[in-house]
Write a protein that holds these residues in place. Structure first.
Motif, PDB file in Angstrom:
ATOM      1  N   TYR A  80       0.830  -1.207   0.000  1.00  0.00           N
ATOM      2  CA  TYR A  80       0.000   0.000   0.000  1.00  0.00           C
ATOM      3  C   TYR A  80       0.866   1.260   0.000  1.00  0.00           C
ATOM      4  O   TYR A  80       0.614   2.204  -0.765  1.00  0.00           O
ATOM      5  CB  TYR A  80      -0.896  -0.059   1.238  1.00  0.00           C
ATOM      6  CG  TYR A  80      -1.706   1.169   1.554  1.00  0.00           C
ATOM      7  CD1 TYR A  80      -2.784   1.550   0.775  1.00  0.00           C
ATOM      8  CD2 TYR A  80      -1.394   1.940   2.677  1.00  0.00           C
ATOM      9  CE1 TYR A  80      -3.541   2.663   1.088  1.00  0.00           C
ATOM     10  CE2 TYR A  80      -2.146   3.048   3.007  1.00  0.00           C
ATOM     11  CZ  TYR A  80      -3.213   3.411   2.213  1.00  0.00           C
ATOM     12  OH  TYR A  80      -3.961   4.519   2.543  1.00  0.00           O
ATOM     13  N   THR A  81       1.906   1.283   0.829  1.00  0.00           N
ATOM     14  CA  THR A  81       2.731   2.494   0.944  1.00  0.00           C
ATOM     15  C   THR A  81       3.729   2.647  -0.203  1.00  0.00           C
ATOM     16  O   THR A  81       4.150   3.772  -0.484  1.00  0.00           O
ATOM     17  CB  THR A  81       3.491   2.509   2.277  1.00  0.00           C
ATOM     18  OG1 THR A  81       4.254   1.303   2.425  1.00  0.00           O
ATOM     19  CG2 THR A  81       2.528   2.624   3.443  1.00  0.00           C
ATOM     20  N   THR A  82       4.076   1.550  -0.872  1.00  0.00           N
ATOM     21  CA  THR A  82       5.062   1.655  -1.947  1.00  0.00           C
ATOM     22  C   THR A  82       4.441   1.748  -3.330  1.00  0.00           C
ATOM     23  O   THR A  82       5.119   2.160  -4.279  1.00  0.00           O
ATOM     24  CB  THR A  82       6.033   0.457  -1.923  1.00  0.00           C
ATOM     25  OG1 THR A  82       5.289  -0.771  -2.042  1.00  0.00           O
ATOM     26  CG2 THR A  82       6.834   0.449  -0.618  1.00  0.00           C
ATOM     27  N   ARG A  83       3.149   1.407  -3.452  1.00  0.00           N
ATOM     28  CA  ARG A  83       2.509   1.432  -4.770  1.00  0.00           C
ATOM     29  C   ARG A  83       1.293   2.363  -4.813  1.00  0.00           C
ATOM     30  O   ARG A  83       1.220   3.271  -5.645  1.00  0.00           O
ATOM     31  CB  ARG A  83       2.081   0.016  -5.171  1.00  0.00           C
ATOM     32  CG  ARG A  83       3.230  -0.967  -5.284  1.00  0.00           C
ATOM     33  CD  ARG A  83       2.737  -2.350  -5.664  1.00  0.00           C
ATOM     34  NE  ARG A  83       3.803  -3.354  -5.646  1.00  0.00           N
ATOM     35  CZ  ARG A  83       3.635  -4.643  -5.904  1.00  0.00           C
ATOM     36  NH1 ARG A  83       2.418  -5.097  -6.214  1.00  0.00           N
ATOM     37  NH2 ARG A  83       4.652  -5.483  -5.857  1.00  0.00           N
ATOM     38  N   VAL A  84       0.354   2.133  -3.915  1.00  0.00           N
ATOM     39  CA  VAL A  84      -0.905   2.874  -3.968  1.00  0.00           C
ATOM     40  C   VAL A  84      -0.695   4.343  -3.610  1.00  0.00           C
ATOM     41  O   VAL A  84      -1.169   5.251  -4.325  1.00  0.00           O
ATOM     42  CB  VAL A  84      -1.952   2.238  -3.026  1.00  0.00           C
ATOM     43  CG1 VAL A  84      -3.219   3.076  -2.998  1.00  0.00           C
ATOM     44  CG2 VAL A  84      -2.255   0.810  -3.473  1.00  0.00           C
ATOM     45  N   LEU A  85      -0.002   4.606  -2.512  1.00  0.00           N
ATOM     46  CA  LEU A  85       0.125   5.987  -2.044  1.00  0.00           C
ATOM     47  C   LEU A  85       0.991   6.854  -2.956  1.00  0.00           C
ATOM     48  O   LEU A  85       0.627   8.015  -3.210  1.00  0.00           O
ATOM     49  CB  LEU A  85       0.642   6.010  -0.609  1.00  0.00           C
ATOM     50  CG  LEU A  85      -0.310   5.380   0.417  1.00  0.00           C
ATOM     51  CD1 LEU A  85       0.228   5.559   1.828  1.00  0.00           C
ATOM     52  CD2 LEU A  85      -1.716   5.961   0.300  1.00  0.00           C
ATOM     53  N   PRO A  86       2.135   6.379  -3.458  1.00  0.00           N
ATOM     54  CA  PRO A  86       2.877   7.221  -4.409  1.00  0.00           C
ATOM     55  C   PRO A  86       2.050   7.603  -5.637  1.00  0.00           C
ATOM     56  O   PRO A  86       2.124   8.737  -6.121  1.00  0.00           O
ATOM     57  CB  PRO A  86       4.076   6.346  -4.789  1.00  0.00           C
ATOM     58  CG  PRO A  86       4.294   5.476  -3.595  1.00  0.00           C
ATOM     59  CD  PRO A  86       2.904   5.176  -3.092  1.00  0.00           C
ATOM     60  N   ALA A  87       1.250   6.653  -6.121  1.00  0.00           N
ATOM     61  CA  ALA A  87       0.381   6.967  -7.265  1.00  0.00           C
ATOM     62  C   ALA A  87      -0.633   8.029  -6.884  1.00  0.00           C
ATOM     63  O   ALA A  87      -0.973   8.912  -7.693  1.00  0.00           O
ATOM     64  CB  ALA A  87      -0.325   5.703  -7.745  1.00  0.00           C
ATOM     65  N   GLY A  88      -1.117   8.001  -5.640  1.00  0.00           N
ATOM     66  CA  GLY A  88      -2.049   9.012  -5.175  1.00  0.00           C
ATOM     67  C   GLY A  88      -1.427  10.387  -5.093  1.00  0.00           C
ATOM     68  O   GLY A  88      -2.063  11.403  -5.417  1.00  0.00           O
ATOM     69  N   VAL A  89      -0.168  10.457  -4.649  1.00  0.00           N
ATOM     70  CA  VAL A  89       0.538  11.739  -4.589  1.00  0.00           C
ATOM     71  C   VAL A  89       0.708  12.307  -5.996  1.00  0.00           C
ATOM     72  O   VAL A  89       0.447  13.500  -6.240  1.00  0.00           O
ATOM     73  CB  VAL A  89       1.909  11.568  -3.906  1.00  0.00           C
ATOM     74  CG1 VAL A  89       2.731  12.849  -4.034  1.00  0.00           C
ATOM     75  CG2 VAL A  89       1.736  11.208  -2.431  1.00  0.00           C
ATOM     76  N   VAL A  90       1.109  11.453  -6.916  1.00  0.00           N
ATOM     77  CA  VAL A  90       1.284  11.901  -8.305  1.00  0.00           C
ATOM     78  C   VAL A  90      -0.037  12.409  -8.871  1.00  0.00           C
ATOM     79  O   VAL A  90      -0.096  13.459  -9.535  1.00  0.00           O
ATOM     80  CB  VAL A  90       1.848  10.756  -9.170  1.00  0.00           C
ATOM     81  CG1 VAL A  90       1.813  11.138 -10.648  1.00  0.00           C
ATOM     82  CG2 VAL A  90       3.267  10.421  -8.744  1.00  0.00           C
TER      83      VAL A  90
END
Length: 333
Positions: free
Chosen positions: A267-277
């Protein structure tokens, strides 16, 4: 009616949610697949217990009956759920939040998942109902778990998962026979810090004891969860993410860091970075809330990490911080 019979447990604790409680019970009564029974478990609130007993005390016994009972354990959501499990009669026990209403086919969709005998738990999709009428522009969908709802990043359809989400979940009775009940000393306790993680700990423990167990989420099993105005503010967001870090430290202590944080790493390495972008892109395109969502994701990660570090230190220092009190057996159906 094919498939298992289902008991529904709704844990309640405050008269402030009176209308919500009545709506939750009504939504269970209106199901296309009838519940065997609905159990309202009152968490150490005598006035609420008496009021609900008066409201439902004359309900007929038998299919669809509403039963009101007091939490037989220590204060808190885990002990309340354990009380409901022990008193229930269904082959499957489903849990519904006291401030949520289920769509008409909720139980039918949950029941369908148990066609495979390996399935020991089935959860559903929880949709937020914002008090203001719409999602705050700054609030990222990736963090809808903060308000007890399904978040961006979970796969669609009926899929296998590590753990179900407690406000919209069901378990086969044999799951509790194998793993016991929800652990006390973790999760919600009345109006105290908004902790969580009790269903995660149970699901991981179940998987360790029954490696063949299958746990599912079916996004067609839908409930609508009320989000009060106080939870639409960043102050609550920060408090809840910090509390989640504390909870995850307790979960890791109980079941091990590897399993306790397995899904969280993805979740923190895939989902959240995509959300920030995505948020930054929206900011560049002058879409409302883009920068706020990106900032909230970063703040949520940092606050949760801080809570996890503090919780880990406390867990090592205080052996009594986590009390793995579990029910050892359940009432026969």
């Amino acid at each position: 009616m094919s498939g298992p019979d289902i008991s529904v447990v709704i844990c309640v604790y405050t008269e402030d949610r009176w209308e919500d409680i009545l709506a939750a019970v009504s939504s269970v009564r209106a199901q296309s697949r009838q519940a065997r029974e609905t159990l309202l478990v009152v968490d150490h609130n005598q006035a609420l217990l008496e009021r609900l007993t008066k409201e439902y005390g004359n309900a007929p016994e038998g299919p669809g009956a509403v039963r009101v009972l007091a939490n037989a354990g220590p204060r808190g959501l885990s002990a309340g759920r354990n009380t409901g499990i022990a008193a229930s009669h269904g082959e499957v026990i489903a849990f519904l939040d006291d401030d949520a209403v289920a769509e008409r086919d909720w139980l039918r969709r949950l029941a369908e998942g148990y066609a495979d005998p390996r399935v020991l738990a089935v959860g559903g999709r929880t949709v937020p109902v914002w008090a203001s009428g719409r999602r705050p522009a700054w609030f990222p969908e990736e963090f809808d778990w903060v308000v007890g709802c399904t978040y961006r990043g979970l796969p669609p359809g009926r899929v296998r998962v590590r753990n179900v989400l407690g406000g919209n979940a069901s378990f086969r009775r044999t799951a509790f026979d194998a793993a016991g009940g929800f652990a006390t000393g973790i999760g919600r306790d009345g109006d105290r810090r908004p902790l969580g993680g009790e269903e995660t700990e149970l699901c991981i423990r179940l998987g360790q004891l029954r490696p063949d167990a299958v746990l599912l989420i079916d996004d067609r099993a839908v409930i609508h969860h009320r989000v009060p105005a106080a939870r639409e503010h960043f102050g609550y967001f920060r408090a809840r993410t910090y509390a989640e870090g504390l909870s995850k430290a307790l979960v890791a202590r109980s079941v091990g860091v590897g399993k306790g944080l397995e899904s969280e790493r993805r979740y923190t390495t895939r989902v959240l970075p995509a959300g920030v972008v995505r948020g930054l892109r929206d900011a560049v395109l002058a879409r409302p809330g883009g920068a706020g969502r990106a900032g909230a994701i970063v703040a949520g990660v940092l606050t949760a990490a801080g809570g996890y570090l503090v919780g880990s230190v406390r867990a090592r220092r205080d052996a009594t911080a986590f009390t793995a009190t579990r029910i050892e057996g359940t009432r026969d159906a």
